[in-house]
Write an enzyme that holds these catalytic residues in place. Structure first.
Site, PDB file in Angstrom:
ATOM      1  N   HIS A 285       0.839  -1.204   0.000  1.00 12.05           N
ATOM      2  CA  HIS A 285       0.000   0.000   0.000  1.00 12.05           C
ATOM      3  C   HIS A 285       0.880   1.262   0.000  1.00 12.05           C
ATOM      4  CE1 HIS A 285      -2.679  -2.993   2.179  1.00 12.05           C
ATOM      5  NE2 HIS A 285      -3.471  -2.620   1.194  1.00 12.05           N
TER       6      HIS A 285
ATOM      7  N   GLN B 229      -0.494  -4.052  -9.146  1.00 12.04           N
ATOM      8  CA  GLN B 229      -0.440  -5.160 -10.104  1.00 12.04           C
ATOM      9  C   GLN B 229      -0.708  -6.501  -9.402  1.00 12.04           C
ATOM     10  OE1 GLN B 229      -0.203  -5.329 -13.325  1.00 12.04           O
ATOM     11  NE2 GLN B 229       0.069  -7.556 -13.418  1.00 12.04           N
TER      12      GLN B 229
ATOM     13  N   ASP C 163      -3.120  -7.354  -7.745  1.00 14.91           N
ATOM     14  CA  ASP C 163      -4.504  -7.754  -8.039  1.00 14.91           C
ATOM     15  C   ASP C 163      -4.763  -7.513  -9.533  1.00 14.91           C
ATOM     16  OD1 ASP C 163      -5.848  -8.276  -5.225  1.00 14.91           O
ATOM     17  OD2 ASP C 163      -4.513  -6.574  -5.017  1.00 14.91           O
TER      18      ASP C 163
ATOM     19  N   VAL D 252       4.795  -5.506  -4.642  1.00 14.38           N
ATOM     20  CA  VAL D 252       5.869  -5.489  -3.640  1.00 14.38           C
ATOM     21  C   VAL D 252       5.910  -6.864  -2.980  1.00 14.38           C
ATOM     22  CG1 VAL D 252       6.708  -4.416  -1.510  1.00 14.38           C
ATOM     23  CG2 VAL D 252       5.575  -3.018  -3.251  1.00 14.38           C
TER      24      VAL D 252
ATOM     25  N   SER E  35       0.497  -9.092   1.339  1.00 13.54           N
ATOM     26  CA  SER E  35      -0.966  -9.078   1.330  1.00 13.54           C
ATOM     27  C   SER E  35      -1.439  -8.933   2.768  1.00 13.54           C
ATOM     28  CB  SER E  35      -1.495 -10.394   0.744  1.00 13.54           C
ATOM     29  OG  SER E  35      -2.857 -10.574   1.105  1.00 13.54           O
TER      30      SER E  35
ATOM     31  N   ARG F 116      -3.784 -10.386   3.929  1.00 13.68           N
ATOM     32  CA  ARG F 116      -4.209 -11.721   4.370  1.00 13.68           C
ATOM     33  C   ARG F 116      -3.031 -12.597   4.802  1.00 13.68           C
ATOM     34  NH1 ARG F 116      -8.545 -10.794   0.294  1.00 13.68           N
ATOM     35  NH2 ARG F 116     -10.498 -10.915   1.470  1.00 13.68           N
TER      36      ARG F 116
HETATM   37  P1  AMP Z   1      -6.378  -4.003  -0.513  1.00 13.57           P
HETATM   38  O1  AMP Z   1      -6.248  -3.185   0.723  1.00 13.57           O
HETATM   39  O2  AMP Z   1      -5.899  -5.417  -0.363  1.00 13.57           O
HETATM   40  O3  AMP Z   1      -7.728  -3.885  -1.163  1.00 13.57           O
HETATM   41  O4  AMP Z   1      -5.365  -3.373  -1.553  1.00 13.57           O
HETATM   42  C1  AMP Z   1      -5.411  -1.999  -1.869  1.00 13.57           C
HETATM   43  C2  AMP Z   1      -4.498  -1.732  -3.040  1.00 13.57           C
HETATM   44  O5  AMP Z   1      -3.175  -2.121  -2.711  1.00 13.57           O
HETATM   45  C3  AMP Z   1      -4.899  -2.547  -4.291  1.00 13.57           C
HETATM   46  O6  AMP Z   1      -4.762  -1.727  -5.440  1.00 13.57           O
HETATM   47  C4  AMP Z   1      -3.899  -3.663  -4.286  1.00 13.57           C
HETATM   48  O7  AMP Z   1      -3.635  -4.181  -5.571  1.00 13.57           O
HETATM   49  C5  AMP Z   1      -2.664  -2.962  -3.724  1.00 13.57           C
HETATM   50  N1  AMP Z   1      -1.736  -3.955  -3.175  1.00 13.57           N
HETATM   51  C6  AMP Z   1      -2.007  -4.944  -2.297  1.00 13.57           C
HETATM   52  N2  AMP Z   1      -0.900  -5.705  -2.087  1.00 13.57           N
HETATM   53  C7  AMP Z   1       0.086  -5.177  -2.869  1.00 13.57           C
HETATM   54  C8  AMP Z   1       1.456  -5.518  -3.109  1.00 13.57           C
HETATM   55  N3  AMP Z   1       2.026  -6.537  -2.520  1.00 13.57           N
HETATM   56  N4  AMP Z   1       2.133  -4.753  -3.979  1.00 13.57           N
HETATM   57  C9  AMP Z   1       1.560  -3.697  -4.605  1.00 13.57           C
HETATM   58  N5  AMP Z   1       0.278  -3.327  -4.423  1.00 13.57           N
HETATM   59  C10 AMP Z   1      -0.448  -4.047  -3.565  1.00 13.57           C
END
Ligand code: AMP
Length: 283
Positions: A36, A148, A150, A176, A185, A187
Site C-alpha cells: 500500500h 499489479q 490484483d 511489492v 498481502s 491476508r
Molecule cells: P487491498 O487493501 O488489499 O484492497 O489493496 C489496496 C491496493 O493495494 C490494491 O490496489 C492492491 O492491488 C494494492 N496492493 C495490495 N498488495 C500489494 C502488493 N504486494 N504490492 C503492490 N500493491 C499491492
C-alpha cells in the site's frame, strides 16, 4: 492530514485540494503494508495531493468469506499515512456507503468481471466496481493508483473506467514482495509459520510458468506446469493457474505477444493470489 467519514465532507475537502493541483486516490481496505505504501509514494510522486480511502467493503465479500475477521488496524494505518504525508483519508462506515444496508445500484463489468477471481468468487468484482465507482464520485481524483498484485481487479477496473468514461488516469504499480518472493498481502497475517513457508509455492509456480514459456511452452502447457507445482505442495489447494490476456483475462495459447500468468490457491484456510507478466518477445 484530514480524516473524514462522510461523502459530503470528503467531496468538499477533495475539491479544495484539487484547486491547488492534481489529486491522486489510493483505494485500500486498510491493514496497510509496504505494498500500500508503494502506491501512496507513487501517488505523491505523480500528484500534488494524495487521498487514501480505507474501507472494508462488505459488497465484495461472499457469504462464507472473511469479512468479519478481515484485519482492521485503523490507528496504525492512520499513523503510517500521516508519516507518508497523505493529505486526506476517507474512512467511511458501511452505513455511509450503503445507507440501505447493501448496495441497490450496481456497476458490473460483464465478461472480464466473471473471469479468474470473478469466476471463483461470484459477485466479488461487482462489489469492487460498485464501491470504486462510489469512491471515484466522492473523491473525483485525477489519478487512481492500484497494485499489479490484483491483476484481475486492474483489468476489471480499467474496463469500467473506459466503458463509463470516468475522466481519470489509472496508474498500476508493481507488486511489492518479501525478500523470498511472497507477495505482500493483508491476508498474509492469517498464515501460521508453516503456512507462510508453504505460501511461497505461488511464487515458485509463477516462476515455473515463466521457465516453461522460455522453453517454448504454449498457454495450456504453462498452466498445467504451474498447477502441478501448486498441487505438489501439501496443505495447498489450487483455485486457478492460468495464462491469460492481461486485458480480457481470457486464456491465451500463443504467449509470444505477452501474457499474464495468474495463480490463486488456498494455503490452509487462506486464499492467496499472485501473478507475473510475461513480456512480448520478438520471434
Ligand atoms: P487491498 O487493501 O488489499 O484492497 O489493496 C489496496 C491496493 O493495494 C490494491 O490496489 C492492491 O492491488 C494494492 N496492493 C495490495 N498488495 C500489494 C502488493 N504486494 N504490492 C503492490 N500493491 C499491492
Amino acid at each position: 492530514m484530514k480524516v473524514l467519514g462522510t461523502v459530503k465532507d470528503v467531496r468538499a475537502a477533495s475539491r479544495e485540494l484539487r484547486r491547488g493541483g492534481t489529486l491522486g486516490l489510493v483505494p485500500t481496505m486498510g491493514a496497510l503494508h509496504e505494498g500500500h505504501v508503494s502506491l501512496v509514494r507513487a501517488a505523491k510522486d505523480r500528484c500534488d495531493a494524495v487521498a487514501v480511502s480505507i474501507f472494508v467493503n462488505p459488497a465484495q465479500f461472499g457469504p462464507n468469506e472473511d469479512l468479519a475477521k478481515y484485519p482492521r488496524t485503523m490507528e496504525q494505518d492512520l499513523r503510517l499515512l500521516e508519516a507518508e504525508g497523505v493529505d486526506l483519508v476517507f474512512a467511511p462506515t458501511p452505513e455511509e456507503i450503503y445507507p440501505s444496508g447493501k448496495p441497490t445500484t450496481f456497476v458490473e463489468v460483464a465478461g472480464i468481471g466473471e473471469r479468474l477471481d470473478g469466476a471463483s468468487r461470484p459477485g466479488h468484482f461487482r462489489g469492487v466496481t460498485t464501491v470504486v465507482s462510489k469512491l471515484f464520485h466522492a473523491v473525483e481524483p485525477d489519478m487512481a493508483f492500484f497494485g499489479q498484485k490484483d491483476a484481475a481487479q486492474v483489468a476489471v477496473l480499467q474496463a469500467m473506467v473506459r466503458d463509463l468514461d470516468f475522466g481519470l488516469e489509472m496508474v498500476v504499480c508493481p507488486t511489492v514482495r518479501e525478500a523470498d518472493g511472497l507477495a505482500l498481502s493483508s491476508r498474509n497475517r492469517y498464515l501460521s509459520a508453516e503456512e507462510r513457508a508453504r505460501a511461497l509455492v505461488l511464487w515458485r509456480a509463477l516462476q515455473a510458468g515463466q521457465d516453461a514459456a522460455a522453453r517454448g511452452c504454449d498457454g495450456s502447457c504453462i498452466s498445467s506446469q504451474m498447477r502441478a507445482v501448486l498441487e505438489a505442495e501439501p496443505g495447498v489447494r489450487v483455485d486457478y493457474a492460468e495464462a491469460v490476456d492481461a486485458r480480457t483475462l481470457l486464456p491465451v495459447e500463443d504467449v509470444h505477444s505477452g501474457a499474464l500468468l495468474a495463480v490463486a490457491a488456498w494455503v490452509g484456510a487462506t486464499r492467496l493470489i499472485d501473478n507475473l507478466v510475461l513480456p512480448a518477445v520478438s520471434r
